[in-house]
Write a protein that holds these residues in place. Structure first.
Motif, PDB file in Angstrom:
ATOM      1  N   ILE A  91       0.820  -1.212   0.000  1.00  0.00           N
ATOM      2  CA  ILE A  91       0.000   0.000   0.000  1.00  0.00           C
ATOM      3  C   ILE A  91       0.852   1.261   0.000  1.00  0.00           C
ATOM      4  O   ILE A  91       0.554   2.219  -0.706  1.00  0.00           O
ATOM      5  CB  ILE A  91      -0.974  -0.017   1.204  1.00  0.00           C
ATOM      6  CG1 ILE A  91      -1.969  -1.169   1.042  1.00  0.00           C
ATOM      7  CG2 ILE A  91      -1.703   1.315   1.343  1.00  0.00           C
ATOM      8  CD1 ILE A  91      -2.834  -1.420   2.248  1.00  0.00           C
ATOM      9  N   ASN A  92       1.919   1.261   0.789  1.00  0.00           N
ATOM     10  CA  ASN A  92       2.761   2.448   0.932  1.00  0.00           C
ATOM     11  C   ASN A  92       4.224   1.991   0.993  1.00  0.00           C
ATOM     12  O   ASN A  92       4.674   1.509   2.040  1.00  0.00           O
ATOM     13  CB  ASN A  92       2.360   3.216   2.199  1.00  0.00           C
ATOM     14  CG  ASN A  92       3.118   4.504   2.374  1.00  0.00           C
ATOM     15  OD1 ASN A  92       3.903   4.914   1.521  1.00  0.00           O
ATOM     16  ND2 ASN A  92       2.895   5.154   3.507  1.00  0.00           N
ATOM     17  N   THR A 100      -3.601  -8.148   7.250  1.00  0.00           N
ATOM     18  CA  THR A 100      -4.950  -8.526   7.675  1.00  0.00           C
ATOM     19  C   THR A 100      -5.511  -7.542   8.694  1.00  0.00           C
ATOM     20  O   THR A 100      -6.643  -7.097   8.581  1.00  0.00           O
ATOM     21  CB  THR A 100      -4.965  -9.957   8.243  1.00  0.00           C
ATOM     22  OG1 THR A 100      -4.474 -10.847   7.240  1.00  0.00           O
ATOM     23  CG2 THR A 100      -6.368 -10.389   8.628  1.00  0.00           C
ATOM     24  N   THR A 101      -4.708  -7.176   9.669  1.00  0.00           N
ATOM     25  CA  THR A 101      -5.189  -6.279  10.720  1.00  0.00           C
ATOM     26  C   THR A 101      -4.890  -4.807  10.437  1.00  0.00           C
ATOM     27  O   THR A 101      -5.437  -3.936  11.108  1.00  0.00           O
ATOM     28  CB  THR A 101      -4.557  -6.640  12.078  1.00  0.00           C
ATOM     29  OG1 THR A 101      -3.126  -6.503  11.969  1.00  0.00           O
ATOM     30  CG2 THR A 101      -4.930  -8.048  12.506  1.00  0.00           C
ATOM     31  N   GLN A 102      -4.003  -4.542   9.473  1.00  0.00           N
ATOM     32  CA  GLN A 102      -3.539  -3.188   9.157  1.00  0.00           C
ATOM     33  C   GLN A 102      -2.759  -2.560  10.312  1.00  0.00           C
ATOM     34  O   GLN A 102      -2.609  -1.337  10.374  1.00  0.00           O
ATOM     35  CB  GLN A 102      -4.706  -2.280   8.741  1.00  0.00           C
ATOM     36  CG  GLN A 102      -5.427  -2.761   7.486  1.00  0.00           C
ATOM     37  CD  GLN A 102      -4.555  -2.619   6.245  1.00  0.00           C
ATOM     38  OE1 GLN A 102      -4.204  -1.532   5.846  1.00  0.00           O
ATOM     39  NE2 GLN A 102      -4.212  -3.740   5.622  1.00  0.00           N
ATOM     40  N   ASP A 103      -2.251  -3.387  11.221  1.00  0.00           N
ATOM     41  CA  ASP A 103      -1.458  -2.896  12.348  1.00  0.00           C
ATOM     42  C   ASP A 103      -0.043  -2.563  11.912  1.00  0.00           C
ATOM     43  O   ASP A 103       0.527  -3.227  11.029  1.00  0.00           O
ATOM     44  CB  ASP A 103      -1.388  -3.952  13.461  1.00  0.00           C
ATOM     45  CG  ASP A 103      -2.707  -4.133  14.196  1.00  0.00           C
ATOM     46  OD1 ASP A 103      -3.557  -3.214  14.128  1.00  0.00           O
ATOM     47  OD2 ASP A 103      -2.884  -5.182  14.840  1.00  0.00           O
ATOM     48  N   ASN A 104       0.534  -1.547  12.559  1.00  0.00           N
ATOM     49  CA  ASN A 104       1.933  -1.235  12.349  1.00  0.00           C
ATOM     50  C   ASN A 104       2.804  -2.324  12.962  1.00  0.00           C
ATOM     51  O   ASN A 104       2.351  -3.069  13.840  1.00  0.00           O
ATOM     52  CB  ASN A 104       2.287   0.117  12.980  1.00  0.00           C
ATOM     53  CG  ASN A 104       1.700   1.264  12.195  1.00  0.00           C
ATOM     54  OD1 ASN A 104       1.766   1.286  10.969  1.00  0.00           O
ATOM     55  ND2 ASN A 104       1.120   2.221  12.897  1.00  0.00           N
ATOM     56  N   VAL A 105       4.041  -2.379  12.543  1.00  0.00           N
ATOM     57  CA  VAL A 105       4.983  -3.383  13.031  1.00  0.00           C
ATOM     58  C   VAL A 105       5.620  -2.880  14.322  1.00  0.00           C
ATOM     59  O   VAL A 105       6.271  -1.838  14.331  1.00  0.00           O
ATOM     60  CB  VAL A 105       6.071  -3.652  11.976  1.00  0.00           C
ATOM     61  CG1 VAL A 105       7.082  -4.661  12.481  1.00  0.00           C
ATOM     62  CG2 VAL A 105       5.445  -4.125  10.683  1.00  0.00           C
ATOM     63  N   ASP A 106       5.398  -3.605  15.426  1.00  0.00           N
ATOM     64  CA  ASP A 106       6.039  -3.264  16.697  1.00  0.00           C
ATOM     65  C   ASP A 106       7.315  -4.067  16.888  1.00  0.00           C
ATOM     66  O   ASP A 106       8.241  -3.616  17.544  1.00  0.00           O
ATOM     67  CB  ASP A 106       5.081  -3.534  17.865  1.00  0.00           C
ATOM     68  CG  ASP A 106       3.908  -2.571  17.861  1.00  0.00           C
ATOM     69  OD1 ASP A 106       4.088  -1.397  17.484  1.00  0.00           O
ATOM     70  OD2 ASP A 106       2.797  -2.999  18.220  1.00  0.00           O
ATOM     71  N   PHE A 107       7.351  -5.276  16.354  1.00  0.00           N
ATOM     72  CA  PHE A 107       8.509  -6.152  16.448  1.00  0.00           C
ATOM     73  C   PHE A 107       8.922  -6.533  15.035  1.00  0.00           C
ATOM     74  O   PHE A 107       8.073  -6.764  14.176  1.00  0.00           O
ATOM     75  CB  PHE A 107       8.162  -7.426  17.235  1.00  0.00           C
ATOM     76  CG  PHE A 107       9.185  -8.509  17.053  1.00  0.00           C
ATOM     77  CD1 PHE A 107      10.370  -8.480  17.770  1.00  0.00           C
ATOM     78  CD2 PHE A 107       8.992  -9.528  16.124  1.00  0.00           C
ATOM     79  CE1 PHE A 107      11.346  -9.455  17.565  1.00  0.00           C
ATOM     80  CE2 PHE A 107       9.949 -10.496  15.925  1.00  0.00           C
ATOM     81  CZ  PHE A 107      11.130 -10.466  16.652  1.00  0.00           C
ATOM     82  N   THR A 121      10.885  -4.323  -6.694  1.00  0.00           N
ATOM     83  CA  THR A 121       9.847  -5.335  -6.914  1.00  0.00           C
ATOM     84  C   THR A 121       9.513  -6.123  -5.649  1.00  0.00           C
ATOM     85  O   THR A 121       8.675  -7.017  -5.693  1.00  0.00           O
ATOM     86  CB  THR A 121      10.301  -6.348  -7.985  1.00  0.00           C
ATOM     87  OG1 THR A 121      11.477  -7.014  -7.518  1.00  0.00           O
ATOM     88  CG2 THR A 121      10.590  -5.660  -9.317  1.00  0.00           C
ATOM     89  N   GLU A 122      10.152  -5.804  -4.505  1.00  0.00           N
ATOM     90  CA  GLU A 122       9.983  -6.621  -3.300  1.00  0.00           C
ATOM     91  C   GLU A 122       9.082  -5.905  -2.292  1.00  0.00           C
ATOM     92  O   GLU A 122       9.489  -4.924  -1.671  1.00  0.00           O
ATOM     93  CB  GLU A 122      11.344  -6.929  -2.675  1.00  0.00           C
ATOM     94  CG  GLU A 122      12.239  -7.737  -3.601  1.00  0.00           C
ATOM     95  CD  GLU A 122      13.560  -8.109  -2.966  1.00  0.00           C
ATOM     96  OE1 GLU A 122      14.107  -9.149  -3.348  1.00  0.00           O
ATOM     97  OE2 GLU A 122      14.052  -7.367  -2.085  1.00  0.00           O
ATOM     98  N   ASP A 123       7.870  -6.412  -2.152  1.00  0.00           N
ATOM     99  CA  ASP A 123       6.887  -5.781  -1.274  1.00  0.00           C
ATOM    100  C   ASP A 123       6.306  -6.706  -0.213  1.00  0.00           C
ATOM    101  O   ASP A 123       5.475  -6.267   0.585  1.00  0.00           O
ATOM    102  CB  ASP A 123       5.735  -5.213  -2.106  1.00  0.00           C
ATOM    103  CG  ASP A 123       6.170  -4.067  -2.989  1.00  0.00           C
ATOM    104  OD1 ASP A 123       6.899  -3.184  -2.498  1.00  0.00           O
ATOM    105  OD2 ASP A 123       5.805  -4.064  -4.184  1.00  0.00           O
ATOM    106  N   CYS A 124       6.702  -7.967  -0.202  1.00  0.00           N
ATOM    107  CA  CYS A 124       6.116  -8.930   0.726  1.00  0.00           C
ATOM    108  C   CYS A 124       7.219  -9.596   1.550  1.00  0.00           C
ATOM    109  O   CYS A 124       8.318  -9.836   1.049  1.00  0.00           O
ATOM    110  CB  CYS A 124       5.313  -9.971  -0.044  1.00  0.00           C
ATOM    111  SG  CYS A 124       3.884  -9.246  -0.889  1.00  0.00           S
TER     112      CYS A 124
END
Length: 160
Positions: A91-92, A100-107, A121-124
């Protein structure tokens, strides 16, 4: 003369313990169940869809202990494959979130130099075997194994 009434009091203590239960073939850890899908590698989006069909999500690794549990299992089964996780910056660009949850990464547990968006090309994100299953960004269309996660169901155990 005085009379005293002495009686016995009897009581029971009932303890209800909630135990997590997972479907057959899923591993339990903390409050989650995990399925390591290695029978048919999929692209990241297809892996997300597959997990949703079993009422789960691509794994969202939220702590050191969860990460260690998953990496330990991958090492124990002796796999040399990579496994998708539910993290992406589709997305960004450059802002990874759990899809799935659209939560930011804390860890996070990115390998050195990752994420690097090699070739733009690497987004996942994936558990990447060559670096002891630390995280790597890869093209989402790459066919990889994946891990689905769902909440364990609570089944009360009555003791007493």
């Amino acid at each position: 003369m005085r009379y005293y009434l002495v009686g016995l009091v009897s009581f029971s203590i009932v303890v209800v313990v909630s135990a997590g239960v997972c479907p057959d073939g899923w591993l339990h850890n903390g409050g989650s169940c995990y399925a390591f899908i290695d029978s048919e590698p999929e692209g990241w989006i297809e892996a997300m869809f597959y997990c949703s069909t079993v009422k789960a999500k691509l794994v969202e690794v939220e702590s050191v202990s969860e990460n260690n549990f998953l990496k330990k299992h991958l090492q124990e089964i002796g796999t040399t494959a990579n496994y998708w996780i539910g993290l992406s910056d589709i997305i960004n660009e450059g802002h990874y979130i759990w899809q799935t949850t659209q939560d930011n990464v804390d860890f996070s547990d990115w390998a050195t130099g990752e994420p690097n968006d090699l070739g733009h090309t690497e987004d996942c994100a994936e558990f990447y075997h060559p670096v002891s299953f630390q995280w790597n960004d890869a093209p989402c269309s790459t066919k990889s194994n994946f891990i689905c996660e769902k909440s364990s169901t609570s089944v009360p155990d009555v003791i007493g």
